[in-house]
Write a protein that holds these residues in place. Structure first.
Motif, short mmCIF file in Angstrom:
data_model
loop_
_atom_site.label_atom_id
_atom_site.label_comp_id
_atom_site.label_asym_id
_atom_site.label_seq_id
_atom_site.Cartn_x
_atom_site.Cartn_y
_atom_site.Cartn_z
N GLU A 1 0.96 -1.12 -0.10
CA GLU A 1 0.13 -0.03 0.09
C GLU A 1 0.83 1.19 0.06
O GLU A 1 0.44 2.20 -0.28
N ALA A 2 2.10 1.03 0.49
CA ALA A 2 3.19 2.30 0.45
C ALA A 2 3.48 2.64 -1.15
O ALA A 2 4.30 3.59 -1.28
N GLY A 3 3.11 1.47 -1.98
CA GLY A 3 3.39 2.17 -3.44
C GLY A 3 4.41 1.18 -3.97
O GLY A 3 5.28 1.39 -4.89
N VAL A 4 4.25 -0.30 -3.28
CA VAL A 4 5.57 -1.40 -3.85
C VAL A 4 7.10 -0.80 -3.49
O VAL A 4 7.68 -0.22 -4.29
N VAL A 5 7.22 -0.84 -2.26
CA VAL A 5 8.67 -0.29 -1.72
C VAL A 5 9.31 -1.75 -1.46
O VAL A 5 8.94 -2.30 -0.47
N VAL A 6 10.57 -1.85 -2.01
CA VAL A 6 11.37 -3.08 -1.86
C VAL A 6 12.47 -2.68 -0.98
O VAL A 6 13.41 -1.57 -1.29
N PRO A 7 12.95 -3.22 0.07
CA PRO A 7 14.10 -3.00 0.69
C PRO A 7 15.18 -3.68 0.31
O PRO A 7 14.99 -4.43 -0.62
N ALA A 8 16.28 -3.33 0.95
CA ALA A 8 17.62 -3.86 0.48
C ALA A 8 17.56 -5.22 0.67
O ALA A 8 16.99 -5.99 1.52
N PRO A 9 18.32 -5.98 -0.24
CA PRO A 9 18.07 -7.54 -0.09
C PRO A 9 18.55 -8.35 1.21
O PRO A 9 17.96 -9.37 1.41
N ASP A 10 19.35 -7.51 1.90
CA ASP A 10 19.72 -8.13 3.30
C ASP A 10 18.81 -7.71 4.43
O ASP A 10 19.30 -8.19 5.36
N TYR A 11 17.76 -6.81 4.02
CA TYR A 11 17.13 -6.26 5.48
C TYR A 11 16.50 -7.38 6.11
O TYR A 11 16.35 -7.35 7.21
N LEU A 12 15.68 -8.24 5.28
CA LEU A 12 14.92 -9.26 6.25
C LEU A 12 15.65 -10.14 6.92
O LEU A 12 15.20 -10.39 8.04
N ALA A 13 16.98 -10.69 6.36
CA ALA A 13 17.64 -11.44 7.07
C ALA A 13 18.10 -10.76 8.29
O ALA A 13 18.45 -11.34 9.40
N ALA A 14 18.51 -9.37 8.23
CA ALA A 14 19.17 -8.58 9.35
C ALA A 14 17.69 -8.61 10.31
O ALA A 14 18.00 -8.75 11.58
#
Ligand SMILES: *Cc1c(COP(=O)(O)O)cnc(C)c1O
Length: 396
Positions: free
Chosen positions: A188-201
């Protein structure tokens, strides 16, 4: 003669504003309004109609199940309910997981929120820009002030941190935190993709403090990004809780909360419930969606059509950035004319969506064809020019 829109205004609560169109029928990635005008649907009921409209596999599954056993309550087990729970844990690759079935994304998140309270801890860390639904609990996790403020006080002890900011998470998570809840890609924020290592962090930080990692895959799940679940695109990301809805039922209302390990048994008899959740018709629909994604290779289609969509969007004057993965895409415009672009696209026979003044979101059915995307490509120059002109006219 009273139009359907006028009757709508007289009978339906005004929570959504006036409807843009009155739609009558759909087939594949196309819908028709009550005047018979045809549209290519690049919104898919907000990332819901994974198989498009009126897919025969979905129609058959729902019809067969409804004429066999339509609803029984959760005093009883049914084959579709159990099969769906098994399929979801299988697709996640989790052998120690349990599923709670409900009817929407907000409900899937309510169940997960309640589950976190059973850890003995009460704080939850969520992200700025998040959207988790509109019930009081889901709203407490949703950051947008305009959605929250009219309903405060909301269930408490939610801390918001900037999205895609590892040090902010490090600072916010401690031994009092039950869970960190994140969307793998903010929809809903407009398809905002975090850095590839964010979820692992995020996972490392949560687990270092004995907190759960809860991923809200309500929008990103079920093939939308080219994988069954968006987190599966990333190396080493293994959440404790995943919430699902939108694409899962292909248009039938269903939500699912999947938890594993210790989290799978936090909710005990009497802790939570639902009358409709696990309804055999909704579960049969979800099984048909999962089967069809496999039989029609729609994960691969999501990647291919998604690349085509991203490529064509990026070529148009006025589009300054294309975000997203698979068939979940955002297009950032060079000015605040996204609403006008949605209107101009509608006139040209395309259903688009704006998540903000400068942002378009495209989440078409996974069955959208290459020809449909070529047609969008051909229409976009005129759509964007018209939108820009309309926006200029309305600013004094
Ligand atoms: C849409 C959405 C929800 C809410 O789902 P509803 O079915 O509208 O309650 C929750 N989380 C995310 C990420 C969503 O996109």
């Amino acid at each position: 003669m009273t139009t359907l829109q006028e009757r709508y205004t007289g009978a339906v609560m005004n929570t959504f504003g006036p409807p843009a169109l009155a739609l009558a029928r759909g087939r594949g990635a196309h819908v028709w309004d009550t005047d018979g005008k045809e549209y290519v649907d690049l919104l898919a009921g907000i990332a819901v109609n994974a198989l498009g409209h009126a897919h025969p596999a979905l129609v058959d599954a729902v019809t067969t199940q409804l004429s066999t056993l339509g609803h029984v309550s959760n005093f009883f087990a049914t084959e579709p309910q159990v099969s769906l729970a098994e399929r979801l844990t299988g697709l996640l690759g989790w052998d120690d997981a349990r599923v709670f079935l409900s009817n929407s994304g907000a409900e899937a998140n309510e169940a997960a929120f309640k589950l976190t309270r059973r850890t003995g801890r009460t704080r939850v860390v969520a992200a700025e820009g998040s959207f988790h639904g509109r019930t009081m609990g889901a709203l407490a996790l949703t950051s947008k002030a305009a959605y929250r403020e009219p309903f405060e006080p909301l269930p408490g002890e939610v801390t918001f941190v900037p999205f895609d900011d590892v040090s902010a998470l490090e600072a916010a998570v401690d031994e009092t935190v039950a869970a960190v809840v994140l969307e793998p890609i903010q929809g809903e924020a407009g398809v905002v993709v975090p850095a590839p290592d964010y979820l692992a962090a995020a996972q490392r930080i949560a687990h270092d403090h004995g907190a759960l990692l809860w991923l809200d895959e309500v929008q990103t799940g079920i093939g939308r990004t080219g994988a069954w679940f968006a987190h599966q695109l990333l190396e080493g990301v293994a959440p404790d809780v995943v919430t699902l809805a939108k694409g899962l039922g292909g248009g039938m209302p269903i939500g699912a909360t999947v938890a594993r390990g210790g989290a799978a048994t936090l909710l005990q008899p009497g802790n939570h419930g639902t009358t409709f959740g696990g309804n055999p018709v909704a579960c049969a629909a979800a099984l048909a969606v999962l089967d069809t994604i496999e039989s029609e290779s729609l994960l691969a289609a999501s990647v291919q059509r998604g690349d085509q969509l991203a490529g064509l969007l990026a070529r148009h004057t006025g589009v300054v950035e294309v975000t997203g993965v698979g068939l979940m895409r955002g297009a950032e415009l060079d000015g605040p004319y996204a609403a006008q672009a949605v209107a101009a696209a509608r006139d040209a026979g395309f259903i688009l969506n704006a998540t903000g003044p400068t942002r378009l979101r495209l989440v078409p059915p996974l069955v959208i064809t290459s020809d449909d995307l070529d047609a969008l490509d051909a229409a976009l120059p005129h759509v964007l020019d018209t939108a820009r002109a309309a926006a200029q006219e309305s600013t004094p």
